[in-house]
Each structure stands twice: as C-alpha cells, then as structure tokens.
Write a protein that holds these residues in place. Structure first.
Motif, PDB file in Angstrom:
ATOM      1  N   ASN A 186       0.871  -1.178   0.000  1.00  0.00           N
ATOM      2  CA  ASN A 186       0.000   0.000   0.000  1.00  0.00           C
ATOM      3  C   ASN A 186       0.905   1.224   0.000  1.00  0.00           C
ATOM      4  OD1 ASN A 186      -2.422   1.505   0.224  1.00  0.00           O
ATOM      5  ND2 ASN A 186      -2.155   1.669   2.431  1.00  0.00           N
ATOM      6  N   GLU A 187       1.138   1.796  -1.181  1.00  0.00           N
ATOM      7  CA  GLU A 187       2.142   2.833  -1.429  1.00  0.00           C
ATOM      8  C   GLU A 187       3.530   2.166  -1.452  1.00  0.00           C
ATOM      9  OE1 GLU A 187       3.055   5.182  -3.123  1.00  0.00           O
ATOM     10  OE2 GLU A 187       1.549   6.651  -2.636  1.00  0.00           O
ATOM     11  N   ALA A 188       4.554   2.902  -1.889  1.00  0.00           N
ATOM     12  CA  ALA A 188       5.863   2.293  -2.188  1.00  0.00           C
ATOM     13  C   ALA A 188       6.801   2.226  -0.983  1.00  0.00           C
ATOM     14  CB  ALA A 188       6.526   3.064  -3.330  1.00  0.00           C
ATOM     15  N   HIS A 189       6.293   2.527   0.218  1.00  0.00           N
ATOM     16  CA  HIS A 189       7.202   2.569   1.377  1.00  0.00           C
ATOM     17  C   HIS A 189       7.933   1.246   1.597  1.00  0.00           C
ATOM     18  CE1 HIS A 189       4.096   5.718   2.550  1.00  0.00           C
ATOM     19  NE2 HIS A 189       5.219   6.390   2.386  1.00  0.00           N
ATOM     20  N   ALA A 190       7.264   0.123   1.309  1.00  0.00           N
ATOM     21  CA  ALA A 190       7.849  -1.190   1.631  1.00  0.00           C
ATOM     22  C   ALA A 190       8.567  -1.828   0.446  1.00  0.00           C
ATOM     23  CB  ALA A 190       6.750  -2.133   2.144  1.00  0.00           C
ATOM     24  N   VAL A 191       8.903  -1.025  -0.569  1.00  0.00           N
ATOM     25  CA  VAL A 191       9.434  -1.592  -1.810  1.00  0.00           C
ATOM     26  C   VAL A 191      10.756  -2.342  -1.590  1.00  0.00           C
ATOM     27  CG1 VAL A 191      10.751   0.415  -2.646  1.00  0.00           C
ATOM     28  CG2 VAL A 191       9.683  -1.122  -4.294  1.00  0.00           C
ATOM     29  N   SER A 192      11.474  -2.044  -0.514  1.00  0.00           N
ATOM     30  CA  SER A 192      12.734  -2.764  -0.244  1.00  0.00           C
ATOM     31  C   SER A 192      12.489  -4.270  -0.089  1.00  0.00           C
ATOM     32  CB  SER A 192      13.417  -2.208   1.013  1.00  0.00           C
ATOM     33  OG  SER A 192      12.542  -2.287   2.132  1.00  0.00           O
ATOM     34  N   ALA A 193      11.277  -4.657   0.304  1.00  0.00           N
ATOM     35  CA  ALA A 193      10.947  -6.086   0.443  1.00  0.00           C
ATOM     36  C   ALA A 193      11.119  -6.823  -0.878  1.00  0.00           C
ATOM     37  CB  ALA A 193       9.512  -6.254   0.935  1.00  0.00           C
ATOM     38  N   ILE A 194      10.886  -6.110  -1.980  1.00  0.00           N
ATOM     39  CA  ILE A 194      10.949  -6.744  -3.299  1.00  0.00           C
ATOM     40  C   ILE A 194      12.347  -7.293  -3.581  1.00  0.00           C
ATOM     41  CG2 ILE A 194      10.913  -6.193  -5.771  1.00  0.00           C
ATOM     42  CD1 ILE A 194       8.425  -4.546  -5.321  1.00  0.00           C
ATOM     43  N   PHE A 195      13.367  -6.586  -3.080  1.00  0.00           N
ATOM     44  CA  PHE A 195      14.740  -7.043  -3.357  1.00  0.00           C
ATOM     45  C   PHE A 195      15.099  -8.260  -2.511  1.00  0.00           C
ATOM     46  CE2 PHE A 195      14.404  -2.546  -4.430  1.00  0.00           C
ATOM     47  CZ  PHE A 195      14.668  -2.639  -5.795  1.00  0.00           C
ATOM     48  N   SER A 196      14.571  -8.323  -1.295  1.00  0.00           N
ATOM     49  CA  SER A 196      14.817  -9.541  -0.513  1.00  0.00           C
ATOM     50  C   SER A 196      14.035 -10.719  -1.115  1.00  0.00           C
ATOM     51  CB  SER A 196      14.512  -9.341   0.974  1.00  0.00           C
ATOM     52  OG  SER A 196      13.209  -8.909   1.180  1.00  0.00           O
ATOM     53  N   LEU A 197      12.860 -10.445  -1.690  1.00  0.00           N
ATOM     54  CA  LEU A 197      12.118 -11.504  -2.382  1.00  0.00           C
ATOM     55  C   LEU A 197      12.888 -11.997  -3.619  1.00  0.00           C
ATOM     56  CD1 LEU A 197       8.400 -10.223  -2.300  1.00  0.00           C
ATOM     57  CD2 LEU A 197       9.339 -12.192  -1.088  1.00  0.00           C
ATOM     58  N   TYR A 198      13.519 -11.050  -4.318  1.00  0.00           N
ATOM     59  CA  TYR A 198      14.292 -11.416  -5.512  1.00  0.00           C
ATOM     60  C   TYR A 198      15.481 -12.303  -5.127  1.00  0.00           C
ATOM     61  CZ  TYR A 198      17.041 -11.014  -9.798  1.00  0.00           C
ATOM     62  OH  TYR A 198      17.755 -11.305 -10.938  1.00  0.00           O
ATOM     63  N   LYS A 199      16.135 -11.956  -4.017  1.00  0.00           N
ATOM     64  CA  LYS A 199      17.261 -12.782  -3.556  1.00  0.00           C
ATOM     65  C   LYS A 199      16.799 -14.209  -3.254  1.00  0.00           C
ATOM     66  CE  LYS A 199      20.908 -11.615  -1.186  1.00  0.00           C
ATOM     67  NZ  LYS A 199      21.818 -11.097  -0.141  1.00  0.00           N
ATOM     68  N   LYS A 200      15.597 -14.293  -2.717  1.00  0.00           N
ATOM     69  CA  LYS A 200      15.068 -15.596  -2.305  1.00  0.00           C
ATOM     70  C   LYS A 200      14.609 -16.416  -3.516  1.00  0.00           C
ATOM     71  CE  LYS A 200      11.325 -17.220   0.702  1.00  0.00           C
ATOM     72  NZ  LYS A 200      10.280 -16.722   1.619  1.00  0.00           N
ATOM     73  N   HIS A 201      13.905 -15.735  -4.453  1.00  0.00           N
ATOM     74  CA  HIS A 201      13.270 -16.479  -5.552  1.00  0.00           C
ATOM     75  C   HIS A 201      14.038 -16.438  -6.875  1.00  0.00           C
ATOM     76  CE1 HIS A 201       9.780 -17.314  -3.095  1.00  0.00           C
ATOM     77  NE2 HIS A 201       9.693 -16.039  -2.773  1.00  0.00           N
ATOM     78  N   LYS A 202      15.067 -15.608  -6.924  1.00  0.00           N
ATOM     79  CA  LYS A 202      16.059 -15.591  -8.024  1.00  0.00           C
ATOM     80  C   LYS A 202      15.608 -15.015  -9.370  1.00  0.00           C
ATOM     81  CE  LYS A 202      19.119 -17.951  -5.491  1.00  0.00           C
ATOM     82  NZ  LYS A 202      18.979 -17.415  -4.147  1.00  0.00           N
ATOM     83  N   THR A 203      14.302 -14.908  -9.656  1.00  0.00           N
ATOM     84  CA  THR A 203      13.887 -14.351 -10.948  1.00  0.00           C
ATOM     85  C   THR A 203      12.806 -13.287 -10.769  1.00  0.00           C
ATOM     86  OG1 THR A 203      12.047 -15.871 -11.362  1.00  0.00           O
ATOM     87  CG2 THR A 203      14.247 -16.625 -12.046  1.00  0.00           C
ATOM     88  N   VAL A 204      12.769 -12.371 -11.728  1.00  0.00           N
ATOM     89  CA  VAL A 204      11.743 -11.322 -11.731  1.00  0.00           C
ATOM     90  C   VAL A 204      10.359 -11.942 -11.834  1.00  0.00           C
ATOM     91  CG1 VAL A 204      10.791  -9.411 -13.096  1.00  0.00           C
ATOM     92  CG2 VAL A 204      13.243  -9.507 -12.638  1.00  0.00           C
TER      93      VAL A 204
END
Length: 548
Positions: A186-204
C-alpha cells in the motif's frame, strides 16, 4: 535468538470465507484502526484502517504488516499564544501482544534488532496486524530512534523506516513460517521487500507472481526518490549489486524512483479512484514494462463511521428524524469547540467544516483568501454560518504550519470561526457528525482520491467540492452535493476561490435557510449514494477480485 514457535492459528486467527481464501500480506506505513492506536498520520492510514476492518467483517485471509511508532505521528498541541506546537510523547499499548519474535536486519552497516508486536483481531475488529519496532534491547540510541516518529524528517531515518517495514516485514513472515500468496504494498514505502524476495526467488517472474502495488500519488514529483548509491550504502537492496537493481527495477539513472521500482516488479497495480487510474496510466506511459494499472476507488468503513440513529433515519427515509439527529450531533461537536476555543456555536446555524491534512495543494485557507467576501459571509446575521478548521500539517512543513496558525489568529476576529487541534480519528468522527457542509477544495487532479468527504456524507453532511478524486464518481451537483466548475487557464486559484464564494452565497447558504426540504432531500440522496459504493466492504472485495 529467533523464536518462531507459533501454532498455526496465530498465522490467521479466523477461518477465511472460501471466496477470500488466497493468503495476503498487506504492507502499510500507517494504519488508523482506532483512536487508541496512534500509528497513523492521515488519509493513507484512515484508508488502511477501514480496509482492515472490512477484512475482519468479510473474513478475508489477509494480515496487515505495519510499524509501531513510539511517538506516533505527533500530538498537536499549542504554544502559549495558541499557535500550533508538535509534541512527541511516548505511547504505551497494553492491548498489543509481544510475539517475542526478534530478528536482525542490516541497516547502515549495523545489525539492527527488530521486535514484532501483534494486534489481535478481536481488540478493534480488524485484520490481524503485526507491528514492527527497532525500539528494543540490543539497539543503540540511533537505531532505536528509527521507529520513534512516523515520516521522520531526517532522510536517512525515513529510508531506514521503509527498510524496517519492507525488509523487516518480509523477514517477519519467514520467522512466522508464513508464505503468503500475495504481497500487497500500500504505497511504495515497503518496496525494499521486493529485493529480498528477488534474492530468495532468483527471478523477476517469481517476484512478480507474488507482488501487487497500490499507488496513491497523482503526480510524478510526489513519488519518493533517492540517490541509488545512498540507498545501497544503507542496505536497501539486500546486498544485490547496483547493475542487478537497475536491470530489474526499471531505474536507468542514479536516481532510484521507489514507485517505478514497485510498478516494475508487480504483476498488477491500481490507482485509488477512476480519475487517478487514468492520471497514473498517463503519468507512467513512458515505461512500457511496468505492471498494468487498474483502479480500485478508496472507501471507508460504514460500520465504524456511521451514526446508528442517522442510519436508521436513512433507511426509513425519515427527513425530520435526520434533521433532528443532526442538531443533536452538532451540539456534541460544539462542546469540543467551546472547550478548545471558548466559543459557543449554535446547532441551528449552518456549519461548514474543512478538516484533513494541511498541505498546500489542498488549499486549506481558500475560503478566507478574499478577506472582504469572507467577512461579509461571516457577518451576515440573516443567514449566519459557522466555520471550523482542523487538521495536522507535517510538523516540518513550515508553509502548512503557518497556514494553520494564520487561520487560528484570524479566528480571534470572529466568534463563529474555530480552529481545532488534535485531528485524529475521534475528532474526525465528531466533525463528520457535526458538519452540515464538508468543504474540499484541492487543486484538480492533485488529490488521488480523498476519503474524508465519504464519511461526512455517511453522516448527513453535504460535500462542497472541486471536481477531483472520488468526487468525480459520486457527485451530482444540486442533487447530492455542491460541485465547483473545473477552473481553466491561468489563475486557477482565483477562479476556484471566486467560484467557491459564489456557490456559498448564491446556492449553499440560501438553500439551507430558505429551502430546507430540498436540503434534506439532497442529504438523503447523498447518504444513499455513498452507502454501498463507498463502503470499504466493496473495496476489500474488489481487491480480491481485481488485484489478488
């Protein structure tokens, strides 16, 4: 030290309705679920709070992840001369449960401890909420301070706050052993989570499968941006190298745009009104690889906001009862006016309220720009009016604070003008109940949605508004509200101000005093029209149908 020995009921304490069984984690910087839990500043929080209450009512499989702000946003006090003073006081909540979960995330080269607290759904009839804080053992004073004040003015602290919400929120879910099917930002404040998800799941593709995004910002300049190396140094990208970050986030230059990254790594996105959806698609059209942007119009929770007697009168179409109850509610609000301002207001007099966050584009003081005409309206003994202002500016927004104070000083000249402090859920409810006219005059296209007018309409107040946000989907001028024409050309401020005063002098005030039948019919129309479409149950359903 991690302890995640929770039994499954903790993950989601009620059995979801089969229609809403997909599991969702909803990340928001602020939630306004109740006056007693002061972890919100304004509209974004009011919206998230209503959403969480509808999640509970509809039994949706959604948990909220937010922040436990030690000082809240701020308490709006007064200096000796009565002008506004932001006060920062510690808040204590015995109704929150310490989950005993503690984990560390790297911020600015330090390993920062994060503690998680839990709001049980039964406390305020909301979705289950997990609230994160760095104000915990093992942290030094600087890192404890990350979670002191919502939207800290210090840029490093503010980004660190976003990292606690994003990276910390994603880590919390791992600690809980909870893998939601949808991460909703809800809004972009938590967007840093996306990079930890990328590290975990390896693909966009794997990240996009899980992520959806709601944007609330109707103009490019309003989107959070920071220098990319500054963010990297803070640890924002969870150790990903800059080239990878650029490749996956759509950010080409050295300036990292948080909303662009959220749009680039989501499978779906939405604006928060029909108009805002159009504005957003236009705003981001230069970036063809982003998520498709739909719209889900904001709404507010009827159950929380609506006065029961007014609602019964609406259902019975009893105009006399609406009028009588409205006077009773005005009398209740006017006790607060007398207490704060030493002024006795009359429930029989037309009462206009402007109340929301003080910000330049919302033009809080527009009603008083033309001092001569404003004075004439205020001094008209035949058709008297009372005007109330309330709202919190960002504490460091000097322009907005000055506007608040200027109105306060001006109010000394009028016994029928009041400027109130402490605009939080409780005062907001009193003002919705006690207003006859809810004034909303932002610069057109700059208000993504706005929601205060919805809850005013639910409580028999008529919107007087510029044509922006949710109003475009609701308003029928002269039938359920009063609408200002859209200003064109050079000086839109002057046009809007002139149109507002004209509308008041020639239509709003005369209708209230000379044609009560028409007024009350408009009120009933307004209450009926806001009732279903702008109830957050509709919104919460649409999030499942359109976004999740």
């Amino acid at each position: 030290m991690s302890q995640s020995t929770f039994s499954p009921p903790y993950k989601h304490p009620f059995t979801p309705d089969p229609k809403y069984k997909k599991s969702v984690a909803y990340f928001s910087m602020e939630f306004a679920v109740d006056q007693a839990l002061k972890i919100y500043s304004g509209g974004l929080g009011f919206l998230a709070g209503s959403h969480m209450r509808s999640v509970y009512a509809l039994k949706q499989n959604l948990i909220g992840i937010g922040m436990l702000w030690k000082h809240g946003y701020y308490d709006q006090g007064r200096k000796k001369d009565g002008s506004m003073e932001p006060e920062f006081r510690e808040k204590m909540y015995s109704f929150l449960t310490d989950t005993t979960i503690r984990f560390q995330i790297p911020i600015l080269g330090k390993q920062v401890w994060v503690a998680a607290y839990y709001l049980d759904p039964e406390v305020f009839t909301s979705a289950p909420l997990f609230l994160l804080t760095t104000d915990t053992d093992g942290n030094d004073d600087d890192t404890r301070a990350i979670c002191y004040s919502l939207y800290d003015a210090d840029v490093t602290l503010k980004v660190a706050q976003c990292m606690v919400l994003g990276i910390g929120g994603a880590k919390l879910l791992e600690e809980l052993g909870y893998e939601p099917e949808v991460y909703h930002f809800n809004e972009a404040h938590a967007v840093s989570a996306i990079f930890s998800l990328y590290k975990k799941h390896k693909t966009v593709a794997e990240v996009k499968k899980r992520v959806v995004f709601t944007t609330h910002t109707p103009e490019e300049a309003g989107n959070e941006k920071h220098e990319i190396h500054f963010l990297e140094k803070l640890g924002f990208f969870s150790g990903l190298d800059i080239e990878t970050v650029r490749k996956i986030s759509g950010v080409k230059e050295n300036i990292f745009n948080h909303s662009l990254a959220a749009l680039s790594l989501s499978r779906k996105a939405n604006g928060v009104s029909k108009l805002h959806g159009e504005v957003s698609r236009d705003m981001w059209k230069a970036h063809p690889k982003i998520a498709p942007i739909d719209h889900i119009t904001n709404a507010q929770n009827n159950t929380y906001w609506v006065d029961k007697e007014l609602e019964e009168a609406r259902i019975d179409k009893d105009l006399d009862k609406i009028a009588a109850r409205k006077k009773e509610l005005k009398a209740v609000l006017f006790k607060t006016v007398a207490d704060q301002c030493g002024k006795i207001f009359d429930p029989n007099v037309l009462t206009i309220v402007w109340a929301r966050r003080f910000a330049a584009y919302k033009r809080p003081d527009m009603l008083a720009w033309d001092v001569q005409r404003f004075t004439k309206i205020m001094q008209n003994a035949q058709q008297p009016v009372q005007v109330i202002w309330a709202g919190k500016p960002y504490p460091k927004d000097e322009g907005a604070v000055n506007t608040f104070n200027k109105l306060f000083y001006m109010s000394h000249h009028f016994s029928n003008m009041a400027v109130l402090t402490g605009y939080e859920l409780a005062l907001s409810k009193l003002l919705k109940d006690g207003s006859d006219v809810w004034l909303n005059n932002p610069v057109v296209t700059r208000e993504a949605s706005g929601t205060s007018g919805m809850t005013a309409a639910m409580n028999a107040s008529l919107n007087l508004s510029t044509y922006d946000g949710w109003i475009c989907e609701f308003s029928k001028d002269g039938e359920n509200s009063f609408l200002l024409p859209v200003a064109k050309g050079e000086d839109i401020n002057k046009q809007d101000c002139d149109n507002l005063l004209e509308k008041l002098e020639n239509e709003v005030i005369p209708t209230y005093y000379s044609n009560q039948d028409k007024w009350l019919q408009m009120v009933l129309n307004s209450m009926n029209d806001v009732n279903v479409e702008f109830n957050s149950d509709r919104m919460a359903r649409e999030y499942y149908e359109k976004l999740y």
